[in-house]
Design a protein around this motif. Structure first.
Motif, PDB file in Angstrom:
ATOM      1  N   HIS A 189     -23.277  30.081  29.028  1.00 14.90           N
ATOM      2  CA  HIS A 189     -23.053  28.887  28.108  1.00 14.90           C
ATOM      3  C   HIS A 189     -21.766  29.263  27.378  1.00 14.90           C
ATOM      4  O   HIS A 189     -21.325  30.075  27.142  1.00 14.90           O
ATOM      5  CB  HIS A 189     -24.412  28.486  27.299  1.00 14.90           C
ATOM      6  CG  HIS A 189     -24.724  29.879  26.678  1.00 14.90           C
ATOM      7  ND1 HIS A 189     -25.939  29.770  25.794  1.00 14.90           N
ATOM      8  CD2 HIS A 189     -24.539  30.794  26.323  1.00 14.90           C
ATOM      9  CE1 HIS A 189     -26.180  30.854  25.154  1.00 14.90           C
ATOM     10  NE2 HIS A 189     -24.920  31.547  25.369  1.00 14.90           N
ATOM     11  N   SER A 191     -22.175  28.831  23.988  1.00  6.19           N
ATOM     12  CA  SER A 191     -22.434  29.090  22.863  1.00  6.19           C
ATOM     13  C   SER A 191     -21.855  30.466  22.444  1.00  6.19           C
ATOM     14  O   SER A 191     -21.959  31.049  21.346  1.00  6.19           O
ATOM     15  CB  SER A 191     -24.148  29.288  22.639  1.00  6.19           C
ATOM     16  OG  SER A 191     -24.646  28.166  23.074  1.00  6.19           O
ATOM     17  N   ARG A 215     -23.878  30.485  36.309  1.00  6.33           N
ATOM     18  CA  ARG A 215     -25.135  31.033  36.349  1.00  6.33           C
ATOM     19  C   ARG A 215     -25.506  31.405  37.916  1.00  6.33           C
ATOM     20  O   ARG A 215     -24.986  30.479  38.775  1.00  6.33           O
ATOM     21  CB  ARG A 215     -26.332  29.887  35.794  1.00  6.33           C
ATOM     22  CG  ARG A 215     -26.094  30.066  34.303  1.00  6.33           C
ATOM     23  CD  ARG A 215     -27.151  29.069  33.839  1.00  6.33           C
ATOM     24  NE  ARG A 215     -26.575  28.471  32.279  1.00  6.33           N
ATOM     25  CZ  ARG A 215     -27.333  27.818  31.449  1.00  6.33           C
ATOM     26  NH1 ARG A 215     -28.315  27.299  31.957  1.00  6.33           N
ATOM     27  NH2 ARG A 215     -26.817  27.509  30.183  1.00  6.33           N
ATOM     28  N   GLN A 228     -19.322  23.046  30.387  1.00 10.37           N
ATOM     29  CA  GLN A 228     -19.800  22.800  29.098  1.00 10.37           C
ATOM     30  C   GLN A 228     -18.888  22.435  28.074  1.00 10.37           C
ATOM     31  O   GLN A 228     -18.016  22.839  27.990  1.00 10.37           O
ATOM     32  CB  GLN A 228     -20.982  24.165  28.758  1.00 10.37           C
ATOM     33  CG  GLN A 228     -22.250  24.072  29.381  1.00 10.37           C
ATOM     34  CD  GLN A 228     -23.250  24.921  28.580  1.00 10.37           C
ATOM     35  OE1 GLN A 228     -22.665  25.910  27.876  1.00 10.37           O
ATOM     36  NE2 GLN A 228     -24.432  24.692  29.160  1.00 10.37           N
ATOM     37  N   GLU A 230     -19.553  22.657  23.838  1.00 11.55           N
ATOM     38  CA  GLU A 230     -20.208  23.341  22.687  1.00 11.55           C
ATOM     39  C   GLU A 230     -19.492  22.532  21.369  1.00 11.55           C
ATOM     40  O   GLU A 230     -18.499  22.473  21.210  1.00 11.55           O
ATOM     41  CB  GLU A 230     -19.941  24.686  22.678  1.00 11.55           C
ATOM     42  CG  GLU A 230     -20.963  25.260  21.770  1.00 11.55           C
ATOM     43  CD  GLU A 230     -22.357  25.730  22.358  1.00 11.55           C
ATOM     44  OE1 GLU A 230     -22.443  25.394  23.644  1.00 11.55           O
ATOM     45  OE2 GLU A 230     -23.338  26.075  21.567  1.00 11.55           O
ATOM     46  N   PHE A 270     -31.330  30.398  19.741  1.00 13.03           N
ATOM     47  CA  PHE A 270     -30.350  30.409  18.480  1.00 13.03           C
ATOM     48  C   PHE A 270     -30.315  29.018  17.761  1.00 13.03           C
ATOM     49  O   PHE A 270     -29.519  29.047  16.696  1.00 13.03           O
ATOM     50  CB  PHE A 270     -29.154  30.499  18.957  1.00 13.03           C
ATOM     51  CG  PHE A 270     -28.835  30.049  20.504  1.00 13.03           C
ATOM     52  CD1 PHE A 270     -29.105  30.466  21.512  1.00 13.03           C
ATOM     53  CD2 PHE A 270     -28.182  28.531  20.380  1.00 13.03           C
ATOM     54  CE1 PHE A 270     -29.011  29.574  22.690  1.00 13.03           C
ATOM     55  CE2 PHE A 270     -27.899  27.836  21.630  1.00 13.03           C
ATOM     56  CZ  PHE A 270     -28.424  28.393  22.738  1.00 13.03           C
ATOM     57  N   GLY A 308     -28.420  20.044  24.606  1.00  8.75           N
ATOM     58  CA  GLY A 308     -29.269  20.696  23.862  1.00  8.75           C
ATOM     59  C   GLY A 308     -28.667  20.849  22.673  1.00  8.75           C
ATOM     60  O   GLY A 308     -27.481  20.969  22.553  1.00  8.75           O
ATOM     61  N   CYS A 309     -29.691  20.847  21.632  1.00  9.17           N
ATOM     62  CA  CYS A 309     -28.834  21.040  20.186  1.00  9.17           C
ATOM     63  C   CYS A 309     -30.125  21.572  19.377  1.00  9.17           C
ATOM     64  O   CYS A 309     -31.195  21.827  19.629  1.00  9.17           O
ATOM     65  CB  CYS A 309     -28.735  19.582  19.740  1.00  9.17           C
ATOM     66  SG  CYS A 309     -30.022  18.361  19.705  1.00  9.17           S
ATOM     67  N   PHE A 332     -24.738  22.129  19.201  1.00  8.62           N
ATOM     68  CA  PHE A 332     -25.330  21.454  20.437  1.00  8.62           C
ATOM     69  C   PHE A 332     -24.394  21.761  21.604  1.00  8.62           C
ATOM     70  O   PHE A 332     -23.128  22.234  21.396  1.00  8.62           O
ATOM     71  CB  PHE A 332     -25.073  19.594  20.301  1.00  8.62           C
ATOM     72  CG  PHE A 332     -23.710  19.327  19.855  1.00  8.62           C
ATOM     73  CD1 PHE A 332     -23.301  19.329  18.677  1.00  8.62           C
ATOM     74  CD2 PHE A 332     -22.685  19.170  20.689  1.00  8.62           C
ATOM     75  CE1 PHE A 332     -21.915  18.790  18.211  1.00  8.62           C
ATOM     76  CE2 PHE A 332     -21.337  18.825  20.538  1.00  8.62           C
ATOM     77  CZ  PHE A 332     -21.161  18.555  19.336  1.00  8.62           C
ATOM     78  N   GLY A 333     -25.084  21.722  22.799  1.00  8.11           N
ATOM     79  CA  GLY A 333     -24.172  22.072  23.890  1.00  8.11           C
ATOM     80  C   GLY A 333     -24.526  21.119  25.111  1.00  8.11           C
ATOM     81  O   GLY A 333     -25.648  20.572  25.189  1.00  8.11           O
TER      82      GLY A 333
END
Ligand code: PHE
Length: 363
Positions: A189, A191, A215, A228, A230, A270, A308-309, A332-333
């Motif tokens: 990711h 992140s 992945r 992605q 971020e 996280f 996601g966040c 967020f991602g």
């Protein structure tokens, strides 16, 4: 000069002029192209031509004959010039006529040009997204795709045995012999850029970053490589309201003011609290057309999970040396592929990776 010599020169002039006058018309007539014609002309009037040589001997003529010979030579020269020019244009005309009546050359047939390249749809969406956040004051950062386990998992608060670190999900890179076989990996990711930027800079900061992640799953809806974006912000007093405001504004700018947006609680190691955001499926647009038929992309739910966040976990602040008592922040991602599909109405994720020019040239 003796009298006999003088008589020779006169004879030479008489003969030379007579020969030149006699032969040139036929010689020019026999020349069938410009090159041959010029060669014939040069034999008489070139620097080494017979007439040129003769004229150089003018001074050897007896004074009382010079005028007469000079006049005759000049007249002949002019006549040869005229004949030369005439034959020259005659040959050019003939060539043009042959071209016109010969086989046709179709210059309108398209050639084998190269197609101009273009930016891939995913790269284009990536830049659109980065631009949107840049206009809200976020800095743009970059991070490597080959990462340390530490930055991808440990510093983000993943416990050592967290299932996400499992061989099922992560591509590990071979290090030097004897080194920990799990120390280096392809980032799963973006992140990781949170960790890197926070280690590098002090708050306040607001950063976005976009790029490839990897992945170990590969099926109809998952590709082992995807993209992605971020984003995160850290300062004193940053709250969930800021997170909601920034993301809602962003999603409306991206998909239009009427698109429904919903926040759901979710878990990421996280963030705390953590959430996921869904937007109304842009493919079937069920929120406008409740009777929309079965949709492959949202599987009939009418919603697409887009990101996601959450609020950055104090554990992450400790890992990067920020004081968790004074700092708060959100992160967020999102999957750029999903955004591209929604924004441009692409109904099949495979199209983004199949490199089919018939699809790619539509954007
Ligand atoms: N990194 C998470 C993922 O790949 C997304 C995420 C980013 C969630 C930032 C919360 C905060 O699924």
């Amino acid at each position: 000069m003796s009298e006999a010599d003088t008589a020779d020169v006169v004879t030479a002039f008489e003969q030379g002029l007579a020969e030149a006058a006699e032969g040139y018309a036929a010689a020019f007539g026999r020349a069938t192209d410009e090159h041959a014609l010029r060669a014939q002309n040069a034999r008489l009037l070139g620097p080494a031509g017979s007439l040129t040589k003769l004229l150089k001997r003018m001074s050897q003529l007896p004074a009382d004959r010079r005028r007469e010979f000079g006049k005759r030579a000049n007249e002949l020269k002019r006549a040869i010039d005229v004949a030369f020019e005439e034959r020259l244009s005659e040959l050019a005309r003939a060539e043009r006529e042959a071209e016109l009546s010969g086989p046709m050359l179709d210059v309108s047939l398209p050639g084998f040009g190269r197609l101009p390249g273009r930016v891939h749809l995913l790269s284009r969406v990536k830049h659109e997204l980065l631009d949107l956040f840049a206009t809200m004051g976020f800095d743009v950062a970059d991070g490597p795709e080959v990462e340390l386990h530490e930055n991808n998992f440990d510093k983000l608060g993943f416990p050592p045995d967290h299932p996400a670190t499992d061989m099922q999900d992560t591509f590990f890179m071979k290090g030097p012999p004897g080194s920990d076989p799990r120390a280096t990996l392809l980032r799963t990711h973006t992140s990781t850029v949170q960790v890197r930027e926070m280690l590098r800079r002090k708050p306040p900061l607001a950063v976005v970053s976009a790029g490839h992640v990897y992945r170990r799953d590969d099926d109809a809806t998952h590709s082992p490589m995807f993209m992605q974006l971020e984003g995160f912000m850290v300062d004193r007093g940053v709250s969930f309201a800021h997170l909601k405001g920034v993301l809602t504004h962003f999603l409306r700018r991206l998909f239009g003011d009427d698109v429904p947006v919903r926040f759901r609680p979710s878990y990421f190691p996280f963030v705390e609290p953590g959430g996921e955001v869904d937007v109304g499926c842009g493919i079937c647009q069920r929120w406008k057309r409740p009777d929309a038929g079965a949709c492959r992309v949202c599987k009939g739910s009418g919603w697409i999970e887009i990101l996601g966040c959450g609020m950055i976990h104090p554990v992450v602040f400790e890992q990067v040396g920020y004081d968790p008592e004074t700092n708060t922040g959100f992160a967020f991602g999102m999957g750029i592929d999903r955004v591209a599909m929604m924004r441009y109405g692409v109904g099949d994720v495979g199209l983004l990776y199949s490199n089919d020019a018939r699809f790619l040239t539509q954007f």
